[in-house]
Design a protein around this motif. Structure first.
Motif, PDB file in Angstrom:
ATOM      1  N   LYS A   1       0.837  -1.202   0.000  1.00 23.77           N
ATOM      2  CA  LYS A   1       0.000   0.000   0.000  1.00 23.77           C
ATOM      3  C   LYS A   1       0.877   1.259   0.000  1.00 23.77           C
ATOM      4  CE  LYS A   1      -4.267  -1.523   2.272  1.00 23.77           C
ATOM      5  NZ  LYS A   1      -5.099  -1.390   3.494  1.00 23.77           N
TER       6      LYS A   1
ATOM      7  N   SER B   1       2.323   1.827  -3.458  1.00 25.48           N
ATOM      8  CA  SER B   1       1.336   2.359  -4.392  1.00 25.48           C
ATOM      9  C   SER B   1       1.069   3.833  -4.141  1.00 25.48           C
ATOM     10  CB  SER B   1       0.022   1.576  -4.269  1.00 25.48           C
ATOM     11  OG  SER B   1       0.234   0.205  -4.543  1.00 25.48           O
ATOM     12  N   GLU B   2       1.075   4.231  -2.870  1.00 22.98           N
ATOM     13  CA  GLU B   2       0.836   5.641  -2.536  1.00 22.98           C
ATOM     14  C   GLU B   2       2.041   6.517  -2.848  1.00 22.98           C
ATOM     15  OE1 GLU B   2      -0.039   5.388   1.567  1.00 22.98           O
ATOM     16  OE2 GLU B   2      -2.025   4.443   1.285  1.00 22.98           O
ATOM     17  N   SER B   3       3.238   5.989  -2.645  1.00 28.46           N
ATOM     18  CA  SER B   3       4.451   6.796  -2.817  1.00 28.46           C
ATOM     19  C   SER B   3       4.871   6.926  -4.274  1.00 28.46           C
ATOM     20  CB  SER B   3       5.604   6.168  -2.008  1.00 28.46           C
ATOM     21  OG  SER B   3       5.275   6.069  -0.645  1.00 28.46           O
TER      22      SER B   3
ATOM     23  N   PRO C   1       2.833   6.399  -7.472  1.00 29.92           N
ATOM     24  CA  PRO C   1       1.636   6.025  -8.230  1.00 29.92           C
ATOM     25  C   PRO C   1       1.870   5.847  -9.725  1.00 29.92           C
ATOM     26  CG  PRO C   1       1.559   8.334  -7.584  1.00 29.92           C
ATOM     27  CD  PRO C   1       2.714   7.734  -6.863  1.00 29.92           C
ATOM     28  N   LEU C   2       2.928   6.456 -10.281  1.00 24.35           N
ATOM     29  CA  LEU C   2       3.165   6.389 -11.725  1.00 24.35           C
ATOM     30  C   LEU C   2       4.283   5.430 -12.107  1.00 24.35           C
ATOM     31  CD1 LEU C   2       2.853  10.198 -12.612  1.00 24.35           C
ATOM     32  CD2 LEU C   2       1.068   8.435 -12.635  1.00 24.35           C
ATOM     33  N   ASP C   3       4.928   4.830 -11.127  1.00 26.69           N
ATOM     34  CA  ASP C   3       6.044   3.940 -11.433  1.00 26.69           C
ATOM     35  C   ASP C   3       5.523   2.605 -11.979  1.00 26.69           C
ATOM     36  OD1 ASP C   3       9.183   3.735 -10.716  1.00 26.69           O
ATOM     37  OD2 ASP C   3       8.218   1.760 -10.474  1.00 26.69           O
TER      38      ASP C   3
ATOM     39  N   THR D   1       4.511  -0.082  -9.577  1.00 29.38           N
ATOM     40  CA  THR D   1       3.260   0.072  -8.846  1.00 29.38           C
ATOM     41  C   THR D   1       2.161  -0.809  -9.418  1.00 29.38           C
ATOM     42  OG1 THR D   1       3.832   2.342  -8.244  1.00 29.38           O
ATOM     43  CG2 THR D   1       1.520   1.729  -8.102  1.00 29.38           C
ATOM     44  N   LYS D   2       2.165  -1.008 -10.724  1.00 32.99           N
ATOM     45  CA  LYS D   2       1.149  -1.868 -11.332  1.00 32.99           C
ATOM     46  C   LYS D   2       1.266  -3.295 -10.802  1.00 32.99           C
ATOM     47  CE  LYS D   2      -0.586  -3.544 -15.765  1.00 32.99           C
ATOM     48  NZ  LYS D   2      -0.431  -3.522 -17.242  1.00 32.99           N
TER      49      LYS D   2
ATOM     50  N   LYS E   1       0.150  -3.349  -7.147  1.00 37.71           N
ATOM     51  CA  LYS E   1      -1.304  -3.314  -6.968  1.00 37.71           C
ATOM     52  C   LYS E   1      -1.931  -4.677  -7.252  1.00 37.71           C
ATOM     53  CE  LYS E   1      -2.412   1.574  -7.707  1.00 37.71           C
ATOM     54  NZ  LYS E   1      -3.148   2.529  -8.566  1.00 37.71           N
TER      55      LYS E   1
ATOM     56  N   LYS F   1     -10.595   0.822  -8.817  1.00 36.57           N
ATOM     57  CA  LYS F   1      -9.967   2.098  -9.176  1.00 36.57           C
ATOM     58  C   LYS F   1      -9.330   2.014 -10.559  1.00 36.57           C
ATOM     59  CE  LYS F   1      -8.963   3.606  -4.427  1.00 36.57           C
ATOM     60  NZ  LYS F   1      -7.894   3.928  -3.447  1.00 36.57           N
ATOM     61  N   ASP F   2      -8.747   0.874 -10.890  1.00 41.11           N
ATOM     62  CA  ASP F   2      -8.113   0.695 -12.189  1.00 41.11           C
ATOM     63  C   ASP F   2      -8.976  -0.100 -13.161  1.00 41.11           C
ATOM     64  OD1 ASP F   2      -5.757   2.061 -11.409  1.00 41.11           O
ATOM     65  OD2 ASP F   2      -5.002   0.244 -10.439  1.00 41.11           O
TER      66      ASP F   2
END
Length: 442
Positions: A35, A38-40, A42-44, A47-48, A51, A73-74
């Motif tokens: 988590k 994913s928060e820190s 979000p575009l890396d 992160t996918k 998640k 969300k996705d």
């Protein structure tokens, strides 16, 4: 310990986050780290992956609602045609969003004919409709599917078994409709939330046994594999006492059962037979609700169907609504406990895919019950099921037995004072032993 060190050494790179998540043995710690990743970031790209792993960990940890919210969300839409998102549909079903499932599957198949896709959509719709007690509409959905695909069930063809299973499903739905009308009591299969989790803190939950006997005696198992076949209520009440000794231990005296009756049902050849119905669990689970005596009890008691037919040997399955189907050879204390735990909401731990990616897990977290080659090798509840049921952590029991009589004898020594349940290296006879010495011999 993890939380304190985590706050001091931030920030991590995405790769360090992933590595740390894999190294932690606690599932809750893994979830917290993913988590944070994913928060820190979000575009890396990492992160996918994080998640996806996070959603799967939440699902495996019985946190379906949280997993659904994160996943949506996705993936806000279930899609249609060749782009149907079955994972999202399953999550909607698990979280009780039956209207959403029905809406999203109403015209999801699209113009292109696809047997397997449309069969999966049909079963999702039927499960959602049964969970709303809509028997007639469920049967009408099956009718429309068969109008389109019954021709695919040619003898020896690829989909022969599947079509036969849906035909059995239609017959069972018609039986339920005849008995109860177009609408009735909601029916839950094992794929949707049960209403029984509240029983985990109840004493004297009723349990009823039904002997399933073939109409023609030639289909019965031979005598050595028929525990209880010729026994009366006292025998099965003793089995309940065995179950309670085990449940008192693993629940911390918060859950127990009460013997509520023994009955006999005579079964026609092919009924409740996974092979004859194409191997579809939904069809078998719907069938058990067509038996009037079981329909009345579904959701109000645990019902154990002890099957004495030869073709059912080795079967043990939770059928939803507190209904359990097992062969006579599986009438063993720990096997029945395992299926009752499913009825209370406990699930298997599914960590194989994560372990293949390098994730570590607590080796002492033994799962709902751990099986090896079909045999139970340990009894205990891992973190996710203890949290779900609200039961205390207990040491793992590692059984070393072959017969039900041994289970009966050894479970009688279960007690709260047991601290160390590790099996002895070399079992030696003793004149008298307290419970802490006897439990390792389980």
């Amino acid at each position: 310990m993890f939380a304190a060190s985590f706050m001091v050494i931030t920030p991590y790179t995405p790769q360090q986050f992933l590595f740390l998540a894999k190294e932690q043995v606690s599932v809750s710690d893994k979830i917290s780290i993913l988590k944070k990743l994913s928060e820190s970031f979000p575009l890396d790209n990492s992160t996918k992956i994080a998640k996806e792993n996070l959603v799967n960990l939440l699902l495996s940890d019985n946190r379906y609602e949280e997993a659904l919210q994160l996943y949506q969300k996705d993936h806000p839409e279930t899609g249609s045609g060749r782009a149907i998102n079955f994972k999202l549909l399953e999550m909607l079903l698990r979280t009780g969003r039956y209207n959403d499932v029905l809406r999203d599957t109403a015209a999801a198949s699209g113009p292109v004919r696809d047997f397997l896709r449309d069969m999966n959509l049909l079963e999702l719709r039927v499960e959602a409709l049964l969970a709303k007690g809509q028997f007639q509409i469920a049967r009408e959905c099956v009718d429309r599917w068969l109008e389109k695909y019954s021709g695919d069930g040619i003898t020896g063809g690829r989909f022969e078994g599947d079509v036969r299973s849906i035909q059995f499903l239609r017959r069972h739905l018609m039986s339920i409709e005849r008995m109860n009308g177009p609408k009735g009591k909601a029916l839950f299969t094992a794929s949707v939330p049960d209403s029984l989790q509240h029983w985990s803190h109840h004493q004297d939950v009723p349990i009823v046994f039904f002997k399933l006997i073939p109409v023609h005696p030639g289909g019965q198992l031979h005598e050595p594999l028929l525990p209880g076949r010729h026994e009366g209520a006292d025998y099965f009440e003793d089995r309940v006492n065995d179950l309670n000794r085990g449940f008192n231990y693993i629940s911390g005296d918060q859950f127990s059962l009460k013997f509520a009756g023994l009955h006999t049902l005579y079964v026609q050849e092919g009924d409740l037979d996974p092979e004859s119905s194409g191997g579809h669990l939904l069809t078998s689970r719907v069938y058990v609700h067509t038996i009037p005596e079981l329909y009345k009890l579904a959701g109000d008691a645990f019902v154990v169907l002890v099957d004495y037919r030869e073709q059912s040997d080795g079967e043990a399955a939770y059928m939803g609504d507190g209904l359990i189907h097992l062969s006579a050879s599986k009438l063993q204390t720990l096997v029945v406990m395992h299926e009752i735990l499913h009825g209370l909401g406990a699930t298997h731990q599914e960590w194989n895919a994560f372990e293949a990616q390098g994730y570590k897990f607590d080796p002492d977290d033994r799962g709902l019950m751990t099986f090896e080659q079909g045999e139970i090798v340990s009894l205990g509840l891992e973190e996710k099921n203890r949290a779900l049921l609200g039961w205390p952590r207990v040491a793992v029991v590692r059984p070393h037995f072959a017969t039900d009589s041994q289970i009966t004898e050894d479970l009688s020594h279960l007690g709260k004072s047991v601290l160390d349940l590790e099996p002895p290296v070399t079992p030696e006879p003793v004149e008298k032993a307290d419970s802490s010495e006897l439990l390792p011999a389980l």
